[in-house]
Design an enzyme around this catalytic site. Structure first.
Site, PDB file in Angstrom:
ATOM      1  N   LYS A 103      79.942 -39.011  41.727  1.00 17.95           N
ATOM      2  CA  LYS A 103      79.709 -37.599  42.026  1.00 17.95           C
ATOM      3  C   LYS A 103      78.669 -37.445  43.127  1.00 17.95           C
ATOM      4  O   LYS A 103      78.864 -36.679  44.090  1.00 17.95           O
ATOM      5  CB  LYS A 103      79.211 -36.877  40.775  1.00 17.95           C
ATOM      6  CG  LYS A 103      78.774 -35.434  41.028  1.00 17.95           C
ATOM      7  CD  LYS A 103      78.085 -34.826  39.833  1.00 17.95           C
ATOM      8  CE  LYS A 103      76.589 -34.981  39.883  1.00 17.95           C
ATOM      9  NZ  LYS A 103      75.929 -33.969  40.726  1.00 17.95           N
ATOM     10  N   ASN A 104      77.554 -38.156  43.003  1.00 15.52           N
ATOM     11  CA  ASN A 104      76.459 -37.972  43.951  1.00 15.52           C
ATOM     12  C   ASN A 104      76.810 -38.430  45.364  1.00 15.52           C
ATOM     13  O   ASN A 104      76.156 -38.034  46.330  1.00 15.52           O
ATOM     14  CB  ASN A 104      75.213 -38.715  43.458  1.00 15.52           C
ATOM     15  CG  ASN A 104      74.571 -38.034  42.266  1.00 15.52           C
ATOM     16  OD1 ASN A 104      74.839 -36.864  41.996  1.00 15.52           O
ATOM     17  ND2 ASN A 104      73.748 -38.760  41.536  1.00 15.52           N
ATOM     18  N   CYS A 118      70.924 -27.919  38.510  1.00 18.53           N
ATOM     19  CA  CYS A 118      70.244 -28.167  37.233  1.00 18.53           C
ATOM     20  C   CYS A 118      68.763 -27.790  37.326  1.00 18.53           C
ATOM     21  O   CYS A 118      68.101 -28.062  38.320  1.00 18.53           O
ATOM     22  CB  CYS A 118      70.360 -29.634  36.835  1.00 18.53           C
ATOM     23  SG  CYS A 118      71.943 -30.086  36.119  1.00 18.53           S
ATOM     24  N   ARG A 133      62.041 -29.340  42.834  1.00 19.99           N
ATOM     25  CA  ARG A 133      62.870 -29.982  43.855  1.00 19.99           C
ATOM     26  C   ARG A 133      62.970 -29.142  45.127  1.00 19.99           C
ATOM     27  O   ARG A 133      64.037 -28.683  45.509  1.00 19.99           O
ATOM     28  CB  ARG A 133      64.263 -30.280  43.292  1.00 19.99           C
ATOM     29  CG  ARG A 133      64.219 -31.235  42.119  1.00 19.99           C
ATOM     30  CD  ARG A 133      65.560 -31.856  41.851  1.00 19.99           C
ATOM     31  NE  ARG A 133      66.495 -30.917  41.299  1.00 19.99           N
ATOM     32  CZ  ARG A 133      67.779 -31.195  41.093  1.00 19.99           C
ATOM     33  NH1 ARG A 133      68.263 -32.374  41.425  1.00 19.99           N
ATOM     34  NH2 ARG A 133      68.585 -30.302  40.572  1.00 19.99           N
ATOM     35  N   PRO A 134      61.863 -28.892  45.787  1.00 14.88           N
ATOM     36  CA  PRO A 134      61.901 -28.055  46.990  1.00 14.88           C
ATOM     37  C   PRO A 134      62.681 -28.725  48.114  1.00 14.88           C
ATOM     38  O   PRO A 134      62.866 -29.935  48.128  1.00 14.88           O
ATOM     39  CB  PRO A 134      60.420 -27.902  47.357  1.00 14.88           C
ATOM     40  CG  PRO A 134      59.775 -29.106  46.771  1.00 14.88           C
ATOM     41  CD  PRO A 134      60.514 -29.405  45.502  1.00 14.88           C
ATOM     42  N   ASP A 141      68.431 -40.583  36.401  1.00 11.87           N
ATOM     43  CA  ASP A 141      69.669 -40.014  35.871  1.00 11.87           C
ATOM     44  C   ASP A 141      70.180 -40.732  34.627  1.00 11.87           C
ATOM     45  O   ASP A 141      71.169 -40.310  34.029  1.00 11.87           O
ATOM     46  CB  ASP A 141      70.765 -40.025  36.949  1.00 11.87           C
ATOM     47  CG  ASP A 141      70.622 -38.872  37.926  1.00 11.87           C
ATOM     48  OD1 ASP A 141      69.763 -37.999  37.698  1.00 11.87           O
ATOM     49  OD2 ASP A 141      71.374 -38.833  38.911  1.00 11.87           O
ATOM     50  N   ARG A 182      80.072 -30.860  35.240  1.00 15.05           N
ATOM     51  CA  ARG A 182      79.630 -31.008  36.619  1.00 15.05           C
ATOM     52  C   ARG A 182      79.689 -32.459  37.077  1.00 15.05           C
ATOM     53  O   ARG A 182      79.810 -32.714  38.276  1.00 15.05           O
ATOM     54  CB  ARG A 182      78.195 -30.487  36.781  1.00 15.05           C
ATOM     55  CG  ARG A 182      78.034 -28.976  36.672  1.00 15.05           C
ATOM     56  CD  ARG A 182      76.603 -28.564  36.996  1.00 15.05           C
ATOM     57  NE  ARG A 182      76.212 -29.120  38.275  1.00 15.05           N
ATOM     58  CZ  ARG A 182      75.086 -29.790  38.486  1.00 15.05           C
ATOM     59  NH1 ARG A 182      74.242 -30.012  37.499  1.00 15.05           N
ATOM     60  NH2 ARG A 182      74.809 -30.263  39.694  1.00 15.05           N
TER      61      ARG A 182
END
Length: 421
Positions: free
Chosen positions: A22-23, A117, A122-123, A307, A399
């Site tokens: 997915k990533n 999520c 997580r800027p 993860d 997802r």
């Protein structure tokens, strides 16, 4: 809305084929914005996130066509616009990475700030600073990033203050069409970044060093089309390996790159499971008896993946002793702990550290998924629990995991998806 129901206590036995990552798949889809030629991706996972990315690309003028079970064809001879609206970008954080390709190809873009999520702030400031280093003008307007590079992006030296996967990938996607050489220092080293670089090089990009901390990109005038196979999903592989170690039994993972999980296999073995590796598969076996305690620190690749932290916690929650997990990547990634506690786990969270006192068994309970990987930890705990576990809000699960109930069911899990009324 659906929920997952699991009757636990049954060992897993069988084979599980690992899907494309997915990533990686989502970022690979974005390369279609960089060329007017067709891009064909094989070994594509069918996920909520890839569908969301497809919807965004279609909005921008990309033809998106599924072919067979795992092939996606993308073609954008001409883009229809350069705005990525909030309603599409909010569904998935990674869709923000269309900003750089749009800038590189069209010289302008208006992209909503991302969603995804809720596992920390997580800027995206490092994404934007990288684009500014390449000459882009960036402004923020009512939740949108408005960017322009009328004369094109320029090569630059970009030193990341800490390792960041998303910003490294975004810089790669932006720099391939820039004028001159771009050097990324303190770059992330994940296999998904190597996969992205290999796809771009297959299109005519000139990228060297992917997989190392310094990556060099010599900009080219244009990119051609490509056919590229998505790398196997190491997080899916690790999740099913940990499912077998948690529930017991023997599960063989196929179509897997075990070298991408070198930090995981010794820890599973330390917990008491047997790990057998060959060129084509990984076999995980665990018999009766409780797992052994294991301490884990999450780290950037090649360290232990954040993860897989929640899934590993489900395993050591049953250990005969105390384990400590330190989360060094995201500041808010212990949201699964209260849900595991509902199933009988004994977990104390202190900042970025979770102290896990192993219990003899889990007990099935109604629980709620809080994010994608937390969903998987509850699945794994439910497989080992006494009684029935009901997991709600499984849209998080959809997802990132393709046919999880089918894959586990083929290994003997008593798992089903039902309507949550």
């Amino acid at each position: 809305m659906d929920k997952i129901v699991i009757e636990g206590g049954f060992p897993l036995r069988g084979d599980i084929r690992i899907s494309g990552a997915k990533n990686s798949a989502i970022k690979l889809m974005a390369v279609s914005l960089l060329t007017d030629q067709p891009v064909t991706l094989t070994n594509m996972p069918r996920l909520r996130d890839t569908r969301s990315m497809g919807e965004l690309l279609a909005h921008l003028g990309v033809s998106v066509e599924e072919e067979g079970n795992a092939t996606l064809k993308l073609h954008a001879p001409k883009l229809s616009g350069t705005e990525a609206p909030y309603d599409l970008v909010r569904k998935m954080r990674a869709s923000f990475n269309v900003l750089g390709p749009l800038l590189a190809r069209e010289g302008e873009a208006r992209v909503s700030l991302p969603g995804g999520c809720a596992i920390g702030a997580r800027p995206v400031d490092l994404h934007l600073k990288s684009l500014e280093a390449m000459g882009a003008k960036i402004e923020l307007e009512q939740g949108y990033v408005v960017a322009s590079a009328r004369s094109g992006l320029k090569g630059a030296e970009i030193a990341f203050p800490f390792v960041t996967v998303g910003a490294t990938e975004h810089a790669l996607l932006s720099a391939v069409l820039a004028d001159g050489e771009t050097v990324l220092m303190n770059a992330a080293r994940e296999p998904e970044i190597v996969d992205l670089a290999e796809c771009l090089n297959g299109m005519g990009a000139k990228i060297s060093g992917a997989g190392r901390s310094e990556i060099r990109i010599e900009g080219v005038k244009s990119l051609s089309g490509v056919t590229h196979s998505v790398v196997p999903d190491r997080i899916e592989a690790g999740t099913y390996a940990l499912a077998a170690a948690t529930a017991g039994g023997a599960v063989r993972l196929t179509h897997v790159r075990h070298d991408h999980l070198g930090s995981l296999w010794p820890l599973i073995a330390q917990a008491g499971a047997r790990v057998s590796l060959d060129d084509q598969s990984v076999l995980i076996e665990r018999g009766t008896g409780r797992p052994k305690p294991v301490n884990v620190d999450t780290q950037a690749y090649p360290g232990f993946p954040t993860d897989l932290q929640a899934q590993f916690m489900a395993l050591i929650g049953l250990a005969d002793g105390v384990s400590i997990i330190r989360e060094n990547i995201f500041e808010n990634r212990f949201m699964h702990c209260p849900e595991l506690t509902r199933m009988g786990a004994d977990i104390t969270v202190r900042g970025r550290e979770a102290i896990v006192q192993g219990v003899a068994d889990y007990v099935g309970a109604p629980v709620m998924a809080t994010d994608l990987r937390a969903s998987a930890s509850l699945i794994n705990a439910g497989l080992a629990a006494r009684g029935e576990t009901h997991i709600s809000r499984v849209y998080h699960l959809d997802r990132g995991f393709e046919n999880i109930e089918l894959k586990l069911g083929q290994c003997g899990a008593r798992i089903k998806r039902v309507r949550d009324d």
